[in-house]
Motif scaffolding. Sequence first.
Motif, mmCIF file in Angstrom:
data_model
loop_
_atom_site.group_PDB
_atom_site.id
_atom_site.type_symbol
_atom_site.label_atom_id
_atom_site.label_comp_id
_atom_site.label_asym_id
_atom_site.label_seq_id
_atom_site.Cartn_x
_atom_site.Cartn_y
_atom_site.Cartn_z
ATOM 1 N N UNK A 94 15.381 -86.798 -25.136
ATOM 2 C CA UNK A 94 16.835 -86.655 -25.308
ATOM 3 C C UNK A 94 17.240 -85.185 -25.425
ATOM 4 N N UNK A 95 16.498 -84.417 -26.195
ATOM 5 C CA UNK A 95 16.816 -82.994 -26.346
ATOM 6 C C UNK A 95 16.627 -82.283 -25.001
ATOM 7 N N UNK A 96 15.578 -82.663 -24.283
ATOM 8 C CA UNK A 96 15.322 -82.027 -22.985
ATOM 9 C C UNK A 96 16.461 -82.318 -22.011
ATOM 10 N N UNK A 97 16.993 -83.535 -22.078
ATOM 11 C CA UNK A 97 18.125 -83.899 -21.221
ATOM 12 C C UNK A 97 19.341 -83.020 -21.549
ATOM 13 N N UNK A 98 19.613 -82.871 -22.845
ATOM 14 C CA UNK A 98 20.767 -82.072 -23.286
ATOM 15 C C UNK A 98 20.637 -80.629 -22.789
ATOM 16 N N UNK A 99 19.454 -80.080 -22.957
ATOM 17 C CA UNK A 99 19.218 -78.692 -22.553
ATOM 18 C C UNK A 99 19.364 -78.536 -21.035
ATOM 19 N N UNK A 100 18.883 -79.542 -20.321
ATOM 20 C CA UNK A 100 18.959 -79.519 -18.852
ATOM 21 C C UNK A 100 20.427 -79.498 -18.411
ATOM 22 N N UNK A 101 21.257 -80.311 -19.061
ATOM 23 C CA UNK A 101 22.685 -80.367 -18.694
ATOM 24 C C UNK A 101 23.355 -79.019 -18.998
ATOM 25 N N UNK A 102 23.072 -78.493 -20.187
ATOM 26 C CA UNK A 102 23.694 -77.222 -20.590
ATOM 27 C C UNK A 102 23.267 -76.110 -19.636
ATOM 28 N N UNK A 103 21.970 -76.067 -19.333
ATOM 29 C CA UNK A 103 21.446 -74.986 -18.490
ATOM 30 C C UNK A 103 21.875 -75.117 -17.031
ATOM 31 N N UNK A 104 22.206 -76.343 -16.602
ATOM 32 C CA UNK A 104 22.568 -76.552 -15.186
ATOM 33 C C UNK A 104 23.872 -75.847 -14.827
ATOM 34 N N UNK A 105 24.709 -75.558 -15.817
ATOM 35 C CA UNK A 105 25.984 -74.905 -15.548
ATOM 36 C C UNK A 105 27.059 -75.881 -15.080
ATOM 37 N N UNK A 106 26.711 -77.140 -15.007
ATOM 38 C CA UNK A 106 27.622 -78.189 -14.560
ATOM 39 C C UNK A 106 28.900 -78.232 -15.401
#
Length: 330
Positions: free
Chosen positions: A133-145
């Motif tokens: 779950x944390x990895x998903x959150x970080x991925x979304x934040x880092x994607x710049x989406x």
Amino acid sequence: MIMSKRYNWAVLGCGRIARKFSSDLKLLSNARLYASAARELKRAEEFAADLGFEKAYGSYEEMVADPAVDVVYVATPHSHHHDHVLLCLNAGKAVLNEKAFALTFAEAREMVLVAREKQIFLMEAFWTRFQPSFQKALEIVRSGDLGALKVIRSDFAFNAPKDPEKRLYNVSLGGGSLLDIGVYPVFAALSALGVPESIRALATFAPTGAEESIAMVFRYPGGELASLFSSLATYSFVTTEYNCERGSVRLARRWMAPTTVTVWREGGDEKTFDFPAEGMGYQYEAAHVMECLDAGKTESDLMPLSFTLAMMETLDRIRREAGILFPGRE
Ligand SMILES: NC(=O)c1ccc[n+]([C@@H]2O[C@H](COP(=O)([O-])OP(=O)(O)OC[C@H]3O[C@@H](n4cnc5c(N)ncnc54)[C@H](OP(=O)(O)O)[C@@H]3O)[C@@H](O)[C@H]2O)c1
């Protein structure tokens, strides 16, 4: 394909977190619950019987001298991590060391130096880093989406019994909220934005001298801010928000091992990702350690020692700013 061997795990210190971690270790087929070690044999034996460890040792020294031990989970108070990690490394054992990694940056630096010199695996047991779950959150934040990340808000508080002997309020055992639970909000900020340019921090203290509550603000060179809080004297929702230009990502209650991640977008669209809990969530870090060992690594790419050192340096800066001292240790 890399084949996984079965690793003989030992726990150093048979306290509360060691119990939870060991119970999750049972979920991993390549982990063998091999040895428990406590300062008293009776305690280690009881722990071994309860959790299913094969051997019990009445001293940490005896346990690390056992050639069959592959990897040690260090689960003593943070005041003892430095000495206990060095004990393991000097015996040639791979180490997974609980957070806070040490009391001070100087201690952490020495631990890392020894591990690197000896080429032995060492990692901080920052279990949040390994939660899907944390990895998903970080991925979304880092994607710049959601546009640029501008503000982080993160907290962790619970009302702990004010027992001056127990480690939470005992300065000689590294007591205070910062190193016990304040490390999580600090981790939330460093994971997304790195080391801050400037730090402001204000703390209140218990009669034992241990820091009870602390509020921290980080500012980054791009103008980003992080507003962080921890306390042993109150409850909080224990959540983290990554607030971006076009939306926000929220890690729900007990965000250090969250089961939901909510993404809210400008315009009102909201989506929640569910991550059903399996065990208590400690198995992910243990599995990662064994993947690293399988691959012959001495450091994790997900939780590298450089990150741990950056955390410890940041914690030192916060302590200086807020006047949190560990006498005789800096
Ligand atoms: N990742 C997480 O979710 C999480 C959660 C809680 C705690 N932690 C971390 O794990 C570590 C241990 O926390 P805990 O709550 O498990 O602590 P704890 O139950 O109070 O103590 C753990 C063990 O430390 C040893 N110990 C206790 N007092 C000591 C003293 N005065 N001198 C030397 N050794 C002492 C004891 O080992 P013996 O059994 O040998 O007597 C005890 O069993 C801390 O660094 C904490 O921050 C992590």
